[in-house]
Structures are given as structure tokens and as C-alpha cells.
Design an enzyme around this catalytic site. Sequence first.
Site: not given
Length: 229
Positions: A102, A206, A208
Site C-alpha cells: 500500500c 493488501h 494480508e
Amino acid sequence: MAQGVFRRSDRLFRAITATREFSVIIIIDYAAGNLTSVKRALDYLDIPSVISPDPEVVLSADRIIFPGVGHAAAAMQALRQRGLDKALKTAFAAGTPILGICLGAQIILAHAEEGDTDCLGLIPGSVPRFALSDPALKVPHMGWDAITLKRKHPVLRGVKPGDEFYFVHSYYPRPADAAAVIATCEYDITFAAAIGSKNIIGAQFHPEKSGPAGLSILENFAAWDGAPC
């Protein structure tokens, strides 16, 4: 809190690396947010990782994750105050594998429109704000979206057409060289969703927070030796 994280993670890092039995990922703490979600994802995958704001720890890392949610100017100020800008540049020059996420994928470029900010310049290029022609679309670009691979990369190995990843951003990376674009996404315009050069790769989305497809990217990064492709 940041100081406490440093003390615990610094001891853990040195204990692990003293034996060199494991490859340890250092998650850079520069007060830009999103650190714990990255750490939780790596813990879920049983990938050893440590959060640290210490440039010496970063320079000793086997691999580096450079996450971030926030403002480009504030992030660069924090990096410079902690000496992490120089540590990242040195690690990049040494060939250490680096993953930017990001904001971390944006400020590896040379300049961000947000705050008219000079950034790290590890990859030539800029970070403009979305200027959308479709009034039905809003900024920030937020939610799940598919990416299109433009070239192969070990960290995106296994990503299939139609795989979706989670985005939340108002600015996007725009490398000066189209060869640095690894994957794209559509949001009124075609923008770079993943960029890379040599031993660094940046994901505007993202991983994650992107379910199994995102976790596979973190696993791939943990195995990547940083060799350019």
C-alpha cells in the site's frame, strides 16, 4: 508502544539470528499503521517475523516488509527521523528482498503528489491521485478487485485470472518504466497494482487482508531470494 515493540522484537530478532536456523522477515515500524495485521498474517503462516523501528535491525534482515497506511509526507518524515530511509536504500542496494504494501508500495517511487513529497526513489516514477471521469466511482478506491498479471514474478506465482485482492487507496504507483509494472487493476483507468525492480516488489493491494490468494503472496515472498526476473 513503539518503544516496547522495539525492545521485545529486537531481543527476539537477535535470539533467532544468532543461530541462523530461520529466515526472519523484518516488518518496518515507521508509525504508518497496518503493522499488526501483517504480523498476524505471517504468524498464521508460521513465518518468523519481527516488528522493528531500528535501522540496524533492518540492515541485518533476511527479508523486509515495508507496509503502511497513512500520508506520504508524514511517512517520509518518520522514515528520515528514524534513519530508516537510509537503511532501506542500503538494503535495496545489497540485494535484500523487500516487499512494499500500500503506502509502502508508493513511497518506493521517487515522488508522491500527496503532500508534494520526495520519496525513496528506489524505482523511478511518481504517485498521482486518482482523477476519475466516471461520476459513479468514488475516491478512495476501496474493496475487492481483480488484478491482471503483465509479467511473471516469483512473488505472484500462482495468482490466477480473476483472483481478487483488497484495495483501499486514493493514490496509485506510476513507474516511469512500463517494464516495472508487474500487475494492473481497472478503476476508471488502468493503474499499476504491483510494481517491481531487481529485489523489490510493491503491492498496492493488501495481501494480508486478501484471503488465501493474498496469503500465498506472503508465502512466496518468504521464499523469494530477491533474484530479478
